[in-house]
Motif scaffolding. Structure first.
Motif, PDB file in Angstrom:
ATOM      1  N   VAL A   1      64.718  22.170  -7.585  1.00 15.15           N
ATOM      2  CA  VAL A   1      63.960  20.959  -7.273  1.00 15.15           C
ATOM      3  C   VAL A   1      64.904  19.780  -7.460  1.00 15.15           C
ATOM      4  CG1 VAL A   1      62.058  19.457  -7.962  1.00 15.15           C
ATOM      5  CG2 VAL A   1      61.737  21.921  -7.916  1.00 15.15           C
ATOM      6  N   ARG A   2      64.993  18.951  -6.426  1.00 15.74           N
ATOM      7  CA  ARG A   2      65.873  17.789  -6.521  1.00 15.74           C
ATOM      8  C   ARG A   2      65.099  16.530  -6.185  1.00 15.74           C
ATOM      9  NH1 ARG A   2      68.485  15.550  -2.045  1.00 15.74           N
ATOM     10  NH2 ARG A   2      67.804  16.456  -0.096  1.00 15.74           N
ATOM     11  N   VAL A   3      65.567  15.411  -6.711  1.00 13.95           N
ATOM     12  CA  VAL A   3      64.942  14.118  -6.467  1.00 13.95           C
ATOM     13  C   VAL A   3      65.500  13.572  -5.162  1.00 13.95           C
ATOM     14  CG1 VAL A   3      64.615  11.782  -7.350  1.00 13.95           C
ATOM     15  CG2 VAL A   3      64.661  13.721  -8.926  1.00 13.95           C
ATOM     16  N   ILE A   4      64.621  13.257  -4.225  1.00 15.99           N
ATOM     17  CA  ILE A   4      65.039  12.718  -2.929  1.00 15.99           C
ATOM     18  C   ILE A   4      65.229  11.218  -3.015  1.00 15.99           C
ATOM     19  CG2 ILE A   4      64.358  12.400  -0.536  1.00 15.99           C
ATOM     20  CD1 ILE A   4      62.773  14.950  -0.760  1.00 15.99           C
ATOM     21  N   GLY A   5      64.307  10.533  -3.674  1.00 24.74           N
ATOM     22  CA  GLY A   5      64.399   9.081  -3.767  1.00 24.74           C
ATOM     23  C   GLY A   5      63.252   8.510  -4.567  1.00 24.74           C
ATOM     24  N   ALA A   6      63.325   7.198  -4.785  1.00 20.66           N
ATOM     25  CA  ALA A   6      62.293   6.487  -5.529  1.00 20.66           C
ATOM     26  C   ALA A   6      62.003   5.167  -4.824  1.00 20.66           C
ATOM     27  CB  ALA A   6      62.737   6.243  -6.972  1.00 20.66           C
ATOM     28  N   SER A   7      60.755   4.745  -4.892  1.00 15.77           N
ATOM     29  CA  SER A   7      60.366   3.461  -4.298  1.00 15.77           C
ATOM     30  C   SER A   7      59.393   2.765  -5.241  1.00 15.77           C
ATOM     31  CB  SER A   7      59.747   3.676  -2.916  1.00 15.77           C
ATOM     32  OG  SER A   7      58.592   4.481  -3.017  1.00 15.77           O
ATOM     33  N   TYR A   8      59.339   1.452  -5.123  1.00 18.77           N
ATOM     34  CA  TYR A   8      58.491   0.637  -5.988  1.00 18.77           C
ATOM     35  C   TYR A   8      57.655  -0.284  -5.111  1.00 18.77           C
ATOM     36  CZ  TYR A   8      57.133  -2.814  -9.498  1.00 18.77           C
ATOM     37  OH  TYR A   8      56.422  -3.649 -10.312  1.00 18.77           O
ATOM     38  N   ALA A   9      56.332  -0.228  -5.270  1.00 18.94           N
ATOM     39  CA  ALA A   9      55.444  -1.110  -4.507  1.00 18.94           C
ATOM     40  C   ALA A   9      54.151  -1.318  -5.275  1.00 18.94           C
ATOM     41  CB  ALA A   9      55.143  -0.506  -3.138  1.00 18.94           C
TER      42      ALA A   9
END
Length: 157
Positions: free
Chosen positions: A107-115
């Motif tokens: 399992v890998r982290v693809i990305g992060a977003s903040y909203a």
């Protein structure tokens, strides 16, 4: 206090050490898990997941998302604001926190977003080609090839 002996699991299995270690870790941390900040874990597709954490009062610059040793570590530290405000009631918690999520193999982290005060972290499970199921071809053995390997009993005696 609950106490489970997982020694029979170690004796009866091979290669499941990580599962037993994870069970030990979960049982040991059962009571001490923090509840701040609240979060959701969603399954967005067959091999995709999303962790959503409510981080009201923090900006993108206050947040940190790190992956180390099969663990996703989300932390936040609010810069000290001494703007002379006097609060009659302060219900929005902007205290520092660190939240850990243990990741399964592949399992890998693809990305992060903040909203809108929510931190969304997208994860994906990538199974290596060597671990994917594959079909094994079944060969047909011809009778003539089989006959060559058989020794006639009359010739031996």
């Amino acid at each position: 206090m609950r106490s489970f002996d997982l020694a029979p699991l170690y004796r009866a299995t091979v290669g499941f050490d990580q599962i037993a270690d994870m069970m030990d870790r979960v049982l040991a941390n059962d009571v001490t898990q923090p509840t701040y900040p609240p979060y959701n874990i969603e399954k967005t597709a067959d091999d995709s997941y999303r962790i959503s954490i409510a981080v009201a009062g923090f900006s993108e610059n206050d947040l940190s998302v790190d992956v180390k040793d099969h663990a996703l570590v989300v932390s936040a530290r609010k810069a000290d604001e001494d703007d002379g405000r006097t609060y009659l009631h302060r219900g929005i918690a902007t205290r520092a926190f660190e939240r850990r999520f243990h990741l399964a193999d592949h399992v890998r982290v693809i990305g992060a977003s903040y909203a809108d005060g929510m931190l969304h972290i997208d994860l994906e499970r990538e199974i290596p080609e060597a671990l994917k199921p594959r079909r094994v071809e079944i060969r047909k053995i011809e009778n003539s090839a089989k006959a060559k390997d058989v020794v006639d009993a009359d010739k031996v005696n």
